[in-house]
Scaffold this motif. Structure first.
Motif, PDB file in Angstrom:
ATOM      1  N   ARG A   1     -10.548  -2.576  24.449  1.00 39.96           N
ATOM      2  CA  ARG A   1      -9.636  -2.510  23.355  1.00 39.96           C
ATOM      3  C   ARG A   1      -9.600  -3.412  22.505  1.00 39.96           C
ATOM      4  O   ARG A   1      -9.586  -4.579  23.049  1.00 39.96           O
ATOM      5  N   LEU A   2      -9.192  -3.334  21.243  1.00 40.74           N
ATOM      6  CA  LEU A   2      -9.274  -4.514  20.326  1.00 40.74           C
ATOM      7  C   LEU A   2      -7.636  -4.648  19.767  1.00 40.74           C
ATOM      8  O   LEU A   2      -7.271  -3.506  19.155  1.00 40.74           O
ATOM      9  N   VAL A   3      -7.067  -5.779  19.969  1.00 39.71           N
ATOM     10  CA  VAL A   3      -5.734  -6.027  19.411  1.00 39.71           C
ATOM     11  C   VAL A   3      -5.891  -7.003  18.284  1.00 39.71           C
ATOM     12  O   VAL A   3      -6.528  -8.206  18.492  1.00 39.71           O
ATOM     13  N   THR A   4      -5.988  -6.737  17.024  1.00 41.33           N
ATOM     14  CA  THR A   4      -5.870  -7.319  16.065  1.00 41.33           C
ATOM     15  C   THR A   4      -4.627  -7.825  15.415  1.00 41.33           C
ATOM     16  O   THR A   4      -3.754  -6.990  15.232  1.00 41.33           O
ATOM     17  N   VAL A   5      -4.571  -9.434  15.217  1.00 44.87           N
ATOM     18  CA  VAL A   5      -3.308  -9.771  14.753  1.00 44.87           C
ATOM     19  C   VAL A   5      -3.603 -10.210  13.168  1.00 44.87           C
ATOM     20  O   VAL A   5      -4.567 -10.929  12.996  1.00 44.87           O
ATOM     21  N   ALA A   6      -3.003  -9.441  12.360  1.00 43.58           N
ATOM     22  CA  ALA A   6      -3.264  -9.657  10.715  1.00 43.58           C
ATOM     23  C   ALA A   6      -2.439 -10.884  10.489  1.00 43.58           C
ATOM     24  O   ALA A   6      -1.368 -11.134  10.314  1.00 43.58           O
ATOM     25  N   GLY A   7      -3.199 -12.109  10.693  1.00 44.36           N
ATOM     26  CA  GLY A   7      -2.783 -13.544  10.415  1.00 44.36           C
ATOM     27  C   GLY A   7      -3.845 -14.478  10.449  1.00 44.36           C
ATOM     28  O   GLY A   7      -4.965 -14.287  10.037  1.00 44.36           O
ATOM     29  N   TRP A   8      -3.269 -15.831  10.562  1.00 42.08           N
ATOM     30  CA  TRP A   8      -4.318 -16.735  10.360  1.00 42.08           C
ATOM     31  C   TRP A   8      -4.030 -17.727  11.424  1.00 42.08           C
ATOM     32  O   TRP A   8      -3.324 -18.208  12.039  1.00 42.08           O
ATOM     33  N   GLY A   9      -5.364 -18.192  11.689  1.00 44.71           N
ATOM     34  CA  GLY A   9      -5.349 -19.429  12.607  1.00 44.71           C
ATOM     35  C   GLY A   9      -6.388 -18.984  13.949  1.00 44.71           C
ATOM     36  O   GLY A   9      -6.617 -17.669  13.941  1.00 44.71           O
ATOM     37  N   HIS A  10      -6.565 -20.106  14.880  1.00 44.74           N
ATOM     38  CA  HIS A  10      -7.333 -19.968  15.947  1.00 44.74           C
ATOM     39  C   HIS A  10      -6.638 -19.405  17.227  1.00 44.74           C
ATOM     40  O   HIS A  10      -5.772 -20.366  17.425  1.00 44.74           O
ATOM     41  N   LEU A  11      -6.840 -18.327  17.663  1.00 42.80           N
ATOM     42  CA  LEU A  11      -6.190 -17.643  18.784  1.00 42.80           C
ATOM     43  C   LEU A  11      -4.946 -17.102  18.324  1.00 42.80           C
ATOM     44  O   LEU A  11      -4.107 -17.489  17.571  1.00 42.80           O
ATOM     45  N   THR A  12      -4.473 -16.047  19.249  1.00 42.63           N
ATOM     46  CA  THR A  12      -3.257 -15.163  18.890  1.00 42.63           C
ATOM     47  C   THR A  12      -2.055 -15.659  19.452  1.00 42.63           C
ATOM     48  O   THR A  12      -1.001 -15.301  19.135  1.00 42.63           O
ATOM     49  N   PRO A  13      -2.230 -16.370  20.746  1.00 36.32           N
ATOM     50  CA  PRO A  13      -0.523 -16.525  21.299  1.00 36.32           C
ATOM     51  C   PRO A  13       0.435 -17.127  20.398  1.00 36.32           C
ATOM     52  O   PRO A  13       0.192 -18.166  19.867  1.00 36.32           O
ATOM     53  N   GLY A  14       1.687 -16.651  20.537  1.00 31.85           N
ATOM     54  CA  GLY A  14       2.770 -16.874  19.846  1.00 31.85           C
ATOM     55  C   GLY A  14       2.552 -16.644  18.256  1.00 31.85           C
ATOM     56  O   GLY A  14       3.715 -16.798  17.514  1.00 31.85           O
ATOM     57  N   LEU A  15       1.870 -16.026  17.798  1.00 33.66           N
ATOM     58  CA  LEU A  15       1.895 -15.522  16.292  1.00 33.66           C
ATOM     59  C   LEU A  15       2.606 -14.281  16.143  1.00 33.66           C
ATOM     60  O   LEU A  15       3.040 -13.992  15.314  1.00 33.66           O
ATOM     61  N   SER A  16       2.432 -13.331  17.250  1.00 31.62           N
ATOM     62  CA  SER A  16       2.713 -12.003  17.078  1.00 31.62           C
ATOM     63  C   SER A  16       3.639 -11.437  18.412  1.00 31.62           C
ATOM     64  O   SER A  16       2.799 -11.530  19.436  1.00 31.62           O
ATOM     65  N   SER A  17       4.790 -11.154  18.403  1.00 28.02           N
ATOM     66  CA  SER A  17       5.391 -10.533  19.542  1.00 28.02           C
ATOM     67  C   SER A  17       4.780  -9.383  19.998  1.00 28.02           C
ATOM     68  O   SER A  17       4.671  -8.876  20.970  1.00 28.02           O
ATOM     69  N   CYS A  18       4.371  -8.627  18.973  1.00 31.63           N
ATOM     70  CA  CYS A  18       3.595  -7.139  19.374  1.00 31.63           C
ATOM     71  C   CYS A  18       2.279  -7.411  20.065  1.00 31.63           C
ATOM     72  O   CYS A  18       1.980  -6.961  21.173  1.00 31.63           O
ATOM     73  N   ALA A  19       1.578  -8.504  19.618  1.00 35.96           N
ATOM     74  CA  ALA A  19       0.309  -8.697  20.366  1.00 35.96           C
ATOM     75  C   ALA A  19       0.642  -9.425  21.748  1.00 35.96           C
ATOM     76  O   ALA A  19       0.023  -8.941  22.730  1.00 35.96           O
ATOM     77  N   ASP A  20       1.418 -10.299  21.736  1.00 34.97           N
ATOM     78  CA  ASP A  20       1.804 -11.002  23.105  1.00 34.97           C
ATOM     79  C   ASP A  20       2.405 -10.024  23.910  1.00 34.97           C
ATOM     80  O   ASP A  20       2.060  -9.939  25.310  1.00 34.97           O
ATOM     81  N   ASN A  21       3.221  -9.106  23.671  1.00 39.28           N
ATOM     82  CA  ASN A  21       3.629  -8.029  24.587  1.00 39.28           C
ATOM     83  C   ASN A  21       2.675  -6.970  25.059  1.00 39.28           C
ATOM     84  O   ASN A  21       2.649  -6.564  25.978  1.00 39.28           O
TER      85      ASN A  21
END
Length: 590
Positions: free
Chosen positions: A493-513
């Motif tokens: 499954r793919l979780v896409t963070v509509a955002g900017w930068g390298h790696l997702t931790p801490g950018l989106s509580s939705c993705a972190d959760n």
């Protein structure tokens, strides 16, 4: 470079391709399937245990350390000289914090690179990784892969003085003369490595590390591997998943490399395009920088000190630095010359963390306004967060990046192709093309073996679902890599963070959760998911203008997962610390 020589090099490569390269992808994947079958049927390896003991760190006495012996050569045969040779892997463990809760096993971590230290990751940021529930129920285990850091290190016996004298500390080349010097540096490094690196240089492929990881999984007593890999760690995860698909437990890969482009490329591609061009990081970097310019201008001077035609003003600054480098005085008093190449390198490093884009904007505005060398030096220093190297690690251990990359990947047979690839990529993809392309030039005559590598297929069905995460604008591992792996792995499954930068931790509580819910309860999203970045660059708010043009359907605002605790109150500080530690593995900022 001589034009006739270049033309002859192309002709020779074309002849070589015509003679047999068309058959290469088919034969390579055929042999890879046989290799995978061998790995899957290997159940005769005796299980050893890991002897943990307190690390003795006063800042965190809970940390446990160990050294674990693995075979130098996993493919050894009877009679081989290396048959009984073993090397040590350094490990660190942050034990599950709540003994009253059901323990879910060990969670192995790799911070990327290649060459990143998992020991440093857990020591520096273990208490902030994931959420408290994950830390309560998993032992977090970091390890330094073979050739890296506190494990059996790769060292070519190159001192700092030798590195400086032979151009190893220079930035990437921008002129023909600098390219010639870069190739001379590569020849010096490779000759030193051939003479002094020892046997480890022939056993540094990602597949070797995956085999070590399998032995470590057995040693901790877990039936399945639980693993989180960031950046290059995604390729390690994908390699493990295809060597041992029935042993995959919970696996998260974040900031995803295209495994085909990392290894062989498509068909004839690798004969003309180096691996660091094939990956498309130059495109990802430029796309992210264009977003920096767009959002800076959108924020206005109240939010971004470099706002207003920022793209054109940035180009003007680079042109000035090209003509006349700018002397800076760093915070330690060192006088440093900011060249065009150094400015580009620092810009790319800044793209990794969009929450810190204001620091880059400030430095650019200081340069443009002709501030003092001390003031600009302070801003420049703020952009770089290099780790303190352990005294026991050889100075030249950063060459482990070459050791892994060159062991894993197909590349052109003639160094002239780096010139052509960089030139073409620069015309197509902008500022960062030369930087990325020339990162792999040592591979043209790297003395290490490729015998142990894995080159596919990358489409095995894993026992459990692999969770893939990526931002839309990633300057190092472009979103295309995540989409490729999502297509290749049938159980993912793919979780896409509509955002900017390298790696997702801490950018989106939705993705972190989503990731925490998957690790804790094996809750797999029913379909691929899209989450928005919440802490936006330059203090911007969530408006249509900010997310314009992404063409994505977002989850409802304030959506939470019922069984995951809410984020800690200091999530922003923790997330920033974690991201800084992860971003220390930027190999072009040595």
């Amino acid at each position: 470079m001589d034009k006739i020589k270049k033309i002859n090099a192309i002709k020779n490569a074309l002849k070589y391709c015509a003679a047999g390269a068309l058959l290469f992808p088919l034969s390579a994947f055929s042999s890879a399937e046989s290799l995978a079958a061998t790995e899957l049927s290997d159940s005769k390896v005796a299980r050893e245990t890991i002897a943990w003991k307190p690390c003795g760190y006063s800042d965190n006495p809970r940390l446990m350390c160990a050294r674990f012996a693995v075979p130098l050569n996993h493919q050894r045969k009877h009679g081989d000289r290396e048959k009984n040779t073993r090397i040590d892997i350094a490990l660190i463990k942050l034990p599950a914090a709540d003994p009253g809760k059901k323990k879910l096993g060990s969670l192995f971590l790799n911070p990327g690179g290649p060459g990143g230290s998992g020991v440093e990751l857990v020591r520096a940021a273990g208490e902030e990784l994931f959420n408290q529930q994950v830390r309560d129920q998993y032992d977090l285990i970091g390890f330094d892969p073979r050739g890296v850091g506190l494990s059996e290190p790769l060292s070519c016996d190159i001192s700092y003085e030798q590195a400086a004298a032979n151009g190893l500390l220079n930035p990437f080349p921008l002129t023909d003369e600098q390219e010639r010097q870069k190739l001379e540096t590569d020849n010096f490094v490779n000759s030193q490595c051939a003479a002094h690196a020892g046997a480890i240089i022939h056993h540094m492929s990602t597949a070797d590390v995956a085999r070590d990881l399998e032995l470590m999984r057995r040693a901790v007593g877990d039936k399945l591997l639980n693993y989180v890999g960031y950046s290059y760690g995604s390729y390690l995860g994908v390699t493990y998943a295809n060597l041992y698909p029935q042993n995959v437990g919970h696996m998260v890969i974040d900031g995803v490399l295209d495994p085909i482009q990392w290894s062989t490329g498509w068909w004839l591609e690798s004969w003309f395009r180096p691996v660091t061009t094939r990956l498309g990081s130059d495109r990802g970097g430029m796309a992210t920088l264009n977003e920096f310019f767009r959002l800076c201008d959108l924020a206005g001077t109240a939010g971004c000190s470099f706002s207003g035609n920022s793209a054109q003003r940035y180009a003007a600054i680079l042109q000035e630095l090209k003509v006349k480098p700018l002397p800076l005085i760093l915070t330690n008093g060192e006088i440093f010359e900011l060249t065009e190449a150094e400015a580009i390198s620092s810009t790319l490093g800044s793209m990794y963390n969009s929450r810190g884009w204001g620091d880059l904007a400030d430095m650019l505005s200081f340069i443009e306004s002709r501030f003092s060398p001390v003031s600009i030096g302070e801003k420049y220093a703020a952009l770089r967060d290099n780790p303190v190297t352990e005294e026991t690690i050889p100075f030249d251990n950063f060459l482990n990046f070459n050791g892994v990359l060159c062991s894993d990947s197909n590349n052109p047979i003639d160094p002239d192709f780096w010139h052509f690839a960089a030139l073409r990529a620069e015309m197509q993809n902008g500022y960062f093309a030369r930087l990325w392309t020339w990162n792999s030039s040592p591979c043209v005559n790297w003395p290490g073996s490729q015998q142990s590598r894995y080159i596919g297929p990358f489409n095995h069905r894993t026992k459990n679902t692999v969770l893939i995460a990526n931002t839309l604008f990633d300057p190092a591992t472009p979103y295309a890599g995540a989409k490729t792996v999502a297509r290749l792995l049938p159980n993912s499954r793919l979780v896409t963070v509509a955002g900017w930068g390298h790696l997702t931790p801490g950018l989106s509580s939705c993705a972190d959760n989503l990731i925490a819910d998957y690790l804790l309860f094996n809750n797999v999203p029913a379909a691929d998911r899209v989450c928005k970045q919440e802490a936006l660059p330059f203090g911007l708010y969530d408006t249509e203008d900010v997310f314009a043009g992404m063409g994505l359907s977002f989850a409802p605002k304030n959506q939470t997962l019922k069984r995951v605790q809410s984020a800690d109150s200091n999530i922003d500080a923790d997330a920033d610390h974690v991201r800084r530690v992860l971003h220390r593995n930027i190999h072009f900022q040595r």
